[in-house]
Write a protein that holds these residues in place. Structure first.
Motif, PDB file in Angstrom:
ATOM      1  N   ASP A  95       0.876  -1.177   0.000  1.00  0.00           N
ATOM      2  CA  ASP A  95       0.000   0.000   0.000  1.00  0.00           C
ATOM      3  C   ASP A  95       0.907   1.218   0.000  1.00  0.00           C
ATOM      4  OD1 ASP A  95      -2.040   1.831   0.166  1.00  0.00           O
ATOM      5  OD2 ASP A  95      -2.697   1.250   2.175  1.00  0.00           O
ATOM      6  N   ARG A  96       1.225   1.685  -1.189  1.00  0.00           N
ATOM      7  CA  ARG A  96       2.227   2.732  -1.375  1.00  0.00           C
ATOM      8  C   ARG A  96       1.564   4.047  -1.769  1.00  0.00           C
ATOM      9  NH1 ARG A  96       6.192   2.211  -6.439  1.00  0.00           N
ATOM     10  NH2 ARG A  96       4.197   1.501  -7.186  1.00  0.00           N
ATOM     11  N   VAL A  97       2.162   5.167  -1.308  1.00  0.00           N
ATOM     12  CA  VAL A  97       1.678   6.494  -1.689  1.00  0.00           C
ATOM     13  C   VAL A  97       2.850   7.315  -2.205  1.00  0.00           C
ATOM     14  CG1 VAL A  97       0.574   8.632  -0.909  1.00  0.00           C
ATOM     15  CG2 VAL A  97      -0.208   6.438  -0.002  1.00  0.00           C
ATOM     16  N   ILE A  98       2.636   7.955  -3.341  1.00  0.00           N
ATOM     17  CA  ILE A  98       3.599   8.878  -3.950  1.00  0.00           C
ATOM     18  C   ILE A  98       3.047  10.276  -3.742  1.00  0.00           C
ATOM     19  CG2 ILE A  98       4.615   9.637  -6.131  1.00  0.00           C
ATOM     20  CD1 ILE A  98       4.183   6.605  -7.019  1.00  0.00           C
ATOM     21  N   ILE A  99       3.919  11.198  -3.287  1.00  0.00           N
ATOM     22  CA  ILE A  99       3.481  12.566  -2.983  1.00  0.00           C
ATOM     23  C   ILE A  99       4.296  13.547  -3.816  1.00  0.00           C
ATOM     24  CG2 ILE A  99       3.215  14.309  -1.173  1.00  0.00           C
ATOM     25  CD1 ILE A  99       3.221  11.955   0.869  1.00  0.00           C
ATOM     26  N   TYR A 100       3.599  14.487  -4.453  1.00  0.00           N
ATOM     27  CA  TYR A 100       4.274  15.553  -5.172  1.00  0.00           C
ATOM     28  C   TYR A 100       3.601  16.883  -4.857  1.00  0.00           C
ATOM     29  CZ  TYR A 100       0.707  15.778  -8.932  1.00  0.00           C
ATOM     30  OH  TYR A 100      -0.453  15.938  -9.649  1.00  0.00           O
ATOM     31  N   ALA A 125      -1.238  14.930  -4.295  1.00  0.00           N
ATOM     32  CA  ALA A 125      -0.560  16.219  -4.482  1.00  0.00           C
ATOM     33  C   ALA A 125      -0.819  17.093  -3.260  1.00  0.00           C
ATOM     34  CB  ALA A 125      -1.090  16.915  -5.736  1.00  0.00           C
ATOM     35  N   VAL A 126       0.208  17.807  -2.847  1.00  0.00           N
ATOM     36  CA  VAL A 126       0.057  18.804  -1.781  1.00  0.00           C
ATOM     37  C   VAL A 126       0.267  20.179  -2.402  1.00  0.00           C
ATOM     38  CG1 VAL A 126       0.761  17.259   0.087  1.00  0.00           C
ATOM     39  CG2 VAL A 126       2.490  18.628  -1.071  1.00  0.00           C
ATOM     40  N   GLY A 127      -0.455  21.173  -1.894  1.00  0.00           N
ATOM     41  CA  GLY A 127      -0.326  22.533  -2.406  1.00  0.00           C
ATOM     42  C   GLY A 127       0.926  23.226  -1.903  1.00  0.00           C
ATOM     43  N   LYS A 128       1.394  22.806  -0.732  1.00  0.00           N
ATOM     44  CA  LYS A 128       2.596  23.384  -0.120  1.00  0.00           C
ATOM     45  C   LYS A 128       3.417  22.246   0.477  1.00  0.00           C
ATOM     46  CE  LYS A 128       0.250  27.619   1.116  1.00  0.00           C
ATOM     47  NZ  LYS A 128      -0.214  28.500   2.151  1.00  0.00           N
ATOM     48  N   GLN A 129       4.739  22.387   0.424  1.00  0.00           N
ATOM     49  CA  GLN A 129       5.603  21.318   0.925  1.00  0.00           C
ATOM     50  C   GLN A 129       5.319  20.993   2.387  1.00  0.00           C
ATOM     51  OE1 GLN A 129       9.481  22.863  -0.253  1.00  0.00           O
ATOM     52  NE2 GLN A 129       9.503  21.437  -1.969  1.00  0.00           N
ATOM     53  N   GLU A 130       4.973  21.980   3.186  1.00  0.00           N
ATOM     54  CA  GLU A 130       4.723  21.756   4.609  1.00  0.00           C
ATOM     55  C   GLU A 130       3.586  20.760   4.848  1.00  0.00           C
ATOM     56  OE1 GLU A 130       4.671  24.848   3.146  1.00  0.00           O
ATOM     57  OE2 GLU A 130       6.615  25.593   3.820  1.00  0.00           O
ATOM     58  N   GLU A 160       6.843   7.552  -1.260  1.00  0.00           N
ATOM     59  CA  GLU A 160       7.858   8.127  -2.140  1.00  0.00           C
ATOM     60  C   GLU A 160       7.521   9.583  -2.402  1.00  0.00           C
ATOM     61  OE1 GLU A 160       9.527   5.382  -5.358  1.00  0.00           O
ATOM     62  OE2 GLU A 160       7.542   4.526  -4.963  1.00  0.00           O
ATOM     63  N   LEU A 161       8.562  10.425  -2.434  1.00  0.00           N
ATOM     64  CA  LEU A 161       8.399  11.866  -2.642  1.00  0.00           C
ATOM     65  C   LEU A 161       8.973  12.298  -3.982  1.00  0.00           C
ATOM     66  CD1 LEU A 161       9.661  13.176   0.819  1.00  0.00           C
ATOM     67  CD2 LEU A 161       7.303  12.705   0.126  1.00  0.00           C
ATOM     68  N   CYS A 162       8.336  13.261  -4.587  1.00  0.00           N
ATOM     69  CA  CYS A 162       8.817  13.895  -5.804  1.00  0.00           C
ATOM     70  C   CYS A 162      10.177  14.548  -5.551  1.00  0.00           C
ATOM     71  CB  CYS A 162       7.794  14.952  -6.213  1.00  0.00           C
ATOM     72  SG  CYS A 162       8.292  16.023  -7.561  1.00  0.00           S
ATOM     73  N   GLU A 205      10.440  11.187 -13.741  1.00  0.00           N
ATOM     74  CA  GLU A 205      10.754  10.603 -12.436  1.00  0.00           C
ATOM     75  C   GLU A 205      10.204   9.185 -12.409  1.00  0.00           C
ATOM     76  OE1 GLU A 205      11.160  14.633  -9.776  1.00  0.00           O
ATOM     77  OE2 GLU A 205       9.405  13.377  -9.380  1.00  0.00           O
ATOM     78  N   LEU A 206      11.034   8.241 -11.930  1.00  0.00           N
ATOM     79  CA  LEU A 206      10.671   6.830 -11.873  1.00  0.00           C
ATOM     80  C   LEU A 206      10.409   6.427 -10.427  1.00  0.00           C
ATOM     81  CD1 LEU A 206      10.388   4.054 -13.290  1.00  0.00           C
ATOM     82  CD2 LEU A 206      12.837   3.725 -12.842  1.00  0.00           C
ATOM     83  N   TYR A 207       9.184   5.991 -10.163  1.00  0.00           N
ATOM     84  CA  TYR A 207       8.769   5.572  -8.827  1.00  0.00           C
ATOM     85  C   TYR A 207       8.548   4.064  -8.802  1.00  0.00           C
ATOM     86  CZ  TYR A 207       7.858  10.516  -8.137  1.00  0.00           C
ATOM     87  OH  TYR A 207       7.997  11.874  -8.044  1.00  0.00           O
ATOM     88  N   GLY A 208       8.830   3.454  -7.648  1.00  0.00           N
ATOM     89  CA  GLY A 208       8.562   2.033  -7.469  1.00  0.00           C
ATOM     90  C   GLY A 208       9.572   1.124  -8.135  1.00  0.00           C
TER      91      GLY A 208
END
Length: 190
Positions: free
Chosen positions: A4-9, A34-39, A57-59, A160-163
């Motif tokens: 159960d993986r999540v990629i965040i950008y 996606a997040v609007g701000k890195q915080e 995984e992070l962008c 960008e390559l994820y996984g």
């Protein structure tokens, strides 16, 4: 236990509560948020770990400082990866960063390795108001990632390559684009 993986950008106006893309099959589940701000990423990771995700995984736009913060937010409970660029991609990624900061219209692709994925069906494209786009494509393996990257490279400024399985998994993608596009690959903080 199923993956159960999540990629965040980061994306202007991104909503950390909404899945931008989900691939769910017998191999597990991969979601992109996606997040609007890195915080916002730190709080999101704390919640995701509490929900039972098995990998994050992070962008590459987050960088090493935010990668460290993400690892602390995960509390050592799950591996946290982030995209980094090899020497062969440094000039291209520096150009991408300068063009991004100058407000140029740019397009990038996130190739997501997820066993059983179908790149012709498991694809989402976000068209941005500035004319650029982010394309998310799930592929069944790194060889398929190389094929997709080679096909898309002419229209992109970044991949960008994820996984993937690290440098060996990135090799088919890097060879397929032949220096035309910088390629980032996940590295992990344990």
């Amino acid at each position: 236990m199923s993956e159960d993986r999540v990629i965040i950008y980061e994306e202007t106006g991104g909503d950390p509560e909404t899945d931008v893309m989900t691939i769910h099959n017998g191999s597990g589940r991969t979601r992109v948020r996606a997040v609007g701000k890195q915080e916002q990423m730190v709080e999101l990771i704390s919640r995701l770990v509490g929900e039972g995700v098995t990998q994050i995984e992070l962008c590459g736009a987050f960088g090493a400082v935010w990668h460290a913060a993400a690892g602390r937010a995960a509390g050592g409970k799950v591996p946290v990866g982030a995209i980094y660029y090899g020497f062969e991609s440094l000039t291209g990624v520096a150009s991408y960063k300068a063009r991004f900061e100058a407000g140029d219209v740019l397009s990038e692709a996130f190739l997501i390795v997820h066993e059983g994925a179908d790149p012709s069906a498991d694809v989402v494209t976000h068209e941005r108001a500035d004319g650029g786009r982010t394309t998310l494509v799930a592929v069944p393996d790194e060889a398929a990632a190389g094929e997709v990257a080679g096909t898309m490279a002419g229209d992109l400024q970044l991949i960008e390559l994820y996984g993937g399985s690290g440098p060996e998994g990135a090799e088919p993608v890097i060879r397929a684009v032949d220096g035309r596009v910088p390629v980032g690959v996940s590295a992990y903080r344990r």
